[in-house]
Write an enzyme that holds these catalytic residues in place. Structure first.
Site, PDB file in Angstrom:
ATOM      1  N   SER A 102      21.839 -38.280 -17.065  1.00 45.73           N
ATOM      2  CA  SER A 102      23.262 -38.397 -16.766  1.00 45.73           C
ATOM      3  C   SER A 102      24.086 -38.353 -18.058  1.00 45.73           C
ATOM      4  CB  SER A 102      23.503 -39.671 -15.957  1.00 45.73           C
ATOM      5  OG  SER A 102      24.771 -39.685 -15.365  1.00 45.73           O
ATOM      6  N   ASP A 218      21.326 -33.787  -5.061  1.00 49.61           N
ATOM      7  CA  ASP A 218      21.951 -34.756  -5.940  1.00 49.61           C
ATOM      8  C   ASP A 218      23.450 -34.716  -5.668  1.00 49.61           C
ATOM      9  OD1 ASP A 218      23.085 -36.228  -7.990  1.00 49.61           O
ATOM     10  OD2 ASP A 218      21.812 -35.392  -9.567  1.00 49.61           O
ATOM     11  N   HIS A 247      19.885 -38.828  -7.569  1.00 51.76           N
ATOM     12  CA  HIS A 247      20.404 -38.653  -8.924  1.00 51.76           C
ATOM     13  C   HIS A 247      19.517 -39.321  -9.973  1.00 51.76           C
ATOM     14  CE1 HIS A 247      23.380 -37.891 -11.981  1.00 51.76           C
ATOM     15  NE2 HIS A 247      23.576 -39.173 -12.227  1.00 51.76           N
TER      16      HIS A 247
END
Length: 275
Positions: A102, A218, A247
């Protein structure tokens, strides 16, 4: 903190830096928003034989003393890049594989632009160069921020299952735990900073090879974003598709993620086509 004060041992202590494993190669694992280095616990044992693994907590993590979070300094991702490069210098790491989840994927991209020879390969998990383009309509994000401010614990309970994006109660519970550990004002500040960042113009400056890990579904990062990264990253870029949803595959589906990560680390990138 970071390169500014020259106190490397202090930085390693603040960010709970660990180097474990016995291999010749160095593997850096950098977690995303709402987690800390414990997010890698499910995959870590599978890499200790072949790698020296560097684990650390980003300064916003709940496992870090919040007194070290400087709101002015961490208004952009550059300060996180400073921290990463400083801790690797303190550990005398001159070449490494980098796995970033991320927001850490973006931190890794910026670090590789600054120091391309430091990174043998970037593995980018759940990466997006511009959050505001994909996650929410702009009006909706303000509602999310307002909910965080009004009742953080209630927001965490609602947000955790959406963020994990997979029907794995243990992963949702663990993510909820580390998200709750964050001080609410820091969590809100980091959320706003990440949401407002836009790294699209920097992607072409990345020289090391990259592997973009895309799960089957996702909600935070649709396939169009992965295609955009593959088309615009400057280094030779491949995509690894993971059949599981969510995710945070390293948290929700560690066994499947280990296979994908092992392949990403050991497969040579394709030769760039001649122009």
């Amino acid at each position: 903190m970071g390169s500014g004060n020259g106190d490397s041992s202090k930085l390693l202590d603040i960010l709970n830096v660990r180097m474990v494993g016995a291999g010749d190669r160095v593997l850096v694992l950098s977690h995303g928003f709402g987690t800390d280095q414990s997010a890698w616990n499910g995959i870590l044992p599978f890499f200790l034989r072949d790698y020296r693994v560097v684990l650390y907590d980003l300064v916003f993590a709940g496992s870090v003393n919040p007194d070290h979070f400087d709101f002015r300094r961490y208004a952009t991702l550059d300060a996180y890049v400073d921290d990463l490069l400083s801790l690797l210098d303190a550990l005398s790491v001159d070449r490494c594989f980098f796995v970033g989840h991320s927001v850490s994927a973006m931190i890794g991209i910026l670090a590789a632009i600054r120091r391309p020879r430091l990174f043998l390969k970037l593995i980018l998990v759940g990466a997006s160069p511009r959050q505001s383009a994909i996650n929410f309509i702009l009006e909706k994000i303000e509602e999310v921020f307002a909910a965080m401010e009004a009742n953080y614990e209630a927001w965490v309970r609602g947000f955790a299952p959406l963020a994990v994006g997979a029907d794995v109660p243990a992963a949702v519970s663990e993510y909820g735990r580390t998200l709750s550990d964050m001080r609410p004002d820091i969590s809100l500040f980091v959320s706003r900073s990440v949401f407002n960042s836009d790294l699209r113009g920097f992607l072409g400056l990345v020289l090391p090879p990259c592997v973009v890990v895309q799960t089957a579904n996702d909600m935070s990062v649709p396939p169009s974003v992965t295609s955009y990264l593959r088309a615009h990253l400057g280094g030779r870029t491949t995509v690894e598709l993971l059949g599981e949803e969510g995710h945070m595959p390293h948290l929700s589906h560690p066994a499947a993620f280990v296979q994908v990560l092992h392949r990403a680390l050991t497969t040579d990138p394709p030769v760039a086509p001649a122009h």
